[in-house]
Design an enzyme around this catalytic site. Sequence first.
Site, PDB file in Angstrom:
ATOM      1  N   GLU A 113      10.155   1.319  10.197  1.00 18.38           N
ATOM      2  CA  GLU A 113      11.152   2.332   9.832  1.00 18.38           C
ATOM      3  C   GLU A 113      10.474   3.683  10.058  1.00 18.38           C
ATOM      4  OE1 GLU A 113      14.146   1.708   9.215  1.00 18.38           O
ATOM      5  OE2 GLU A 113      14.301  -0.260   8.276  1.00 18.38           O
ATOM      6  N   LYS A 119       0.853  -1.187   0.000  1.00 21.05           N
ATOM      7  CA  LYS A 119       0.000   0.000   0.000  1.00 21.05           C
ATOM      8  C   LYS A 119       0.891   1.240   0.000  1.00 21.05           C
ATOM      9  CE  LYS A 119      -1.781   2.797   2.831  1.00 21.05           C
ATOM     10  NZ  LYS A 119      -1.630   4.004   1.978  1.00 21.05           N
ATOM     11  N   THR A 142       2.081   6.771  13.641  1.00 19.11           N
ATOM     12  CA  THR A 142       1.352   5.698  12.965  1.00 19.11           C
ATOM     13  C   THR A 142       2.024   4.343  13.212  1.00 19.11           C
ATOM     14  OG1 THR A 142       0.804   7.304  11.243  1.00 19.11           O
ATOM     15  CG2 THR A 142       0.305   5.026  10.768  1.00 19.11           C
ATOM     16  N   GLY A 143       3.347   4.343  13.253  1.00 18.24           N
ATOM     17  CA  GLY A 143       4.076   3.094  13.501  1.00 18.24           C
ATOM     18  C   GLY A 143       3.686   2.460  14.819  1.00 18.24           C
ATOM     19  N   GLU A 152      10.720  16.087  14.592  1.00 19.59           N
ATOM     20  CA  GLU A 152      11.068  15.896  13.178  1.00 19.59           C
ATOM     21  C   GLU A 152      10.249  16.895  12.358  1.00 19.59           C
ATOM     22  OE1 GLU A 152       9.622  12.325  11.140  1.00 19.59           O
ATOM     23  OE2 GLU A 152      11.646  12.059  10.357  1.00 19.59           O
ATOM     24  N   CYS A 193      14.154  10.793   6.221  1.00 23.67           N
ATOM     25  CA  CYS A 193      14.216  10.355   7.623  1.00 23.67           C
ATOM     26  C   CYS A 193      15.636  10.403   8.165  1.00 23.67           C
ATOM     27  CB  CYS A 193      13.633   8.957   7.751  1.00 23.67           C
ATOM     28  SG  CYS A 193      14.370   7.814   6.592  1.00 23.67           S
ATOM     29  N   GLY A 249       7.068   5.042   7.975  1.00 27.53           N
ATOM     30  CA  GLY A 249       6.257   6.247   8.102  1.00 27.53           C
ATOM     31  C   GLY A 249       6.537   6.914   9.429  1.00 27.53           C
ATOM     32  N   SER A 250       5.555   7.635   9.920  1.00 27.51           N
ATOM     33  CA  SER A 250       5.762   8.407  11.142  1.00 27.51           C
ATOM     34  C   SER A 250       5.763   7.496  12.373  1.00 27.51           C
ATOM     35  CB  SER A 250       4.654   9.447  11.275  1.00 27.51           C
ATOM     36  OG  SER A 250       3.410   8.781  11.381  1.00 27.51           O
ATOM     37  N   THR A 251       6.402   7.956  13.422  1.00 35.13           N
ATOM     38  CA  THR A 251       6.457   7.178  14.662  1.00 35.13           C
ATOM     39  C   THR A 251       5.046   7.012  15.234  1.00 35.13           C
ATOM     40  OG1 THR A 251       8.722   7.861  15.068  1.00 35.13           O
ATOM     41  CG2 THR A 251       7.463   7.135  16.992  1.00 35.13           C
TER      42      THR A 251
END
Length: 457
Positions: free
Chosen positions: A232, A157, A214-215, A356, A264, A210-212
């Site tokens: 990641e 996706k 959402t991770g 970030e 990143c 992606g972002s922390t």
Amino acid sequence: MSDPNELTVLNPATEEIVATVPAASEEDVAAAVVRAVRAQRTWAAVAPADRARLLRRFADVVDAHAEELARLEVREAGHTLGNARWEAGNARDLLLYAAGGAERLLGRQIPAPGGWDVTFHEPLGVVGVIAPWNFPMPIAAWGSFPALAAGNAVVLKPAEATPLTALRLAALALEAGLPEHLFQVLPGYGTTAGRALVDHPDVAKIVFTGSTRTGREVMERCARLVKPVTLELGGKSPNVVFADADLTAALDPFSFLDNCGQDCCARTRVLVQESVLDEARDVLADALAAVVVGDPADEKTRVGPLISARQRERVRSYVPDDAPALRGSAPDGPGFWFPPTVLTAERPDSRAAREEIFGPVAVLLPFTDEQDAVRLANDTPYGLSGSVWTKDLGRALRVSQAVRAGNLSVNSHSSVRYWTPFGGFKQSGLGRELGPDALTAFTETKNVFISTEGPAQ
Ligand code: NAD
């Protein structure tokens, strides 16, 4: 309001619509997984050398379309042409590297009394890959190609803003002769298609970039199914510059400006020993003044636009007009432009120094000595990348050992090679991609003991 059934891809340099693409529903994801399960069974039964041959053919087809893929990335993501060409080449090279891995997925033979003990690396099944918009093509490739080489099927996706190169890669895989439904790309929204992929019981692993924030959610959802996950995530990497360093090389602004800072690994905390702080400021000011931000399709451009109006607002929120800063320039008019900026009077605990930003913005922070440099470098919840600049070899090694980050470079700003491991410490992630062990991350280890005892005498 965005249409839940459709994604609109904008050219970030012009704000023109490049394409609209159907957005996958939860049902679409479920159907894709059913197809992937079937395709994977056939693929896992293909001899490793034949899998490798097909992946090499895929690499050849990517190579033949490298310029087309690069130009598509320029249009959908605003990447400079030079970067986008590198990215298409990276996808090709990773295919060739992973193909070799299919032939070298070696188990072990372990001494055991009364028999032979051997291990096997078996494919997981269907792997779900969720990619961000900042490097759509390489990140799709890093998650997917080693998984395919190890005998898995992949459902990928891509990010809402950047589905086009991923879709093209899937079409090229078919053209190269990879089995149908083995590598499927499903553009869609994170909270529908993304979640459906994460929650599907027949998806054996998720690779999320992606972002922390959402991770963390992805990991929580995977935990419910005890599903392995590679994460990641974000970064706020230090560039540690000691007084004895080559300041011009150490303060190369592309250490944080590459991809307009939407990287990143960007070294956005510029830590400079205080005895050379004034000199460093002058070097940075001259370097920023020389950076040309502009049309990413122009061969000479090295910094393009940000991905979206929303991202530009976010970046702007860290840079008040009256903030003390070194500033470059950026075009006016259509396009999501932002000038390269180094904030010069931030405190280490300020928002700009800790969060970030994901734009062409760095903070300049002084340190006193080696101990102070290490303390500041590690004063972050992230741990993805970083650079250390000094001519003192002992110090370079000590600082490299002390900085808690997954990808460091000494007297260099490089981070990514497809043949070396890549990933983060702390809240920058979990697990590693690329490098010699890339394929084993997509396998289960099976141990089999074979008795050599004969029949009782
Ligand atoms: P994001 O987290 O918003 O989205 C990433 C992907 O996740 C997108 O495909 C999105 O649709 C999907 N998604 C969103 N919500 C989801 C959910 N609830 N469930 C499942 N999927 C969901 O990140 P972004 O803004 O697209 O990307 C930028 C971030 O990515 C930055 O933080 C950057 O540092 C990070 N990044 C990390 C690496 C790395 O290798 N460590 C590389 C590139 C980017």
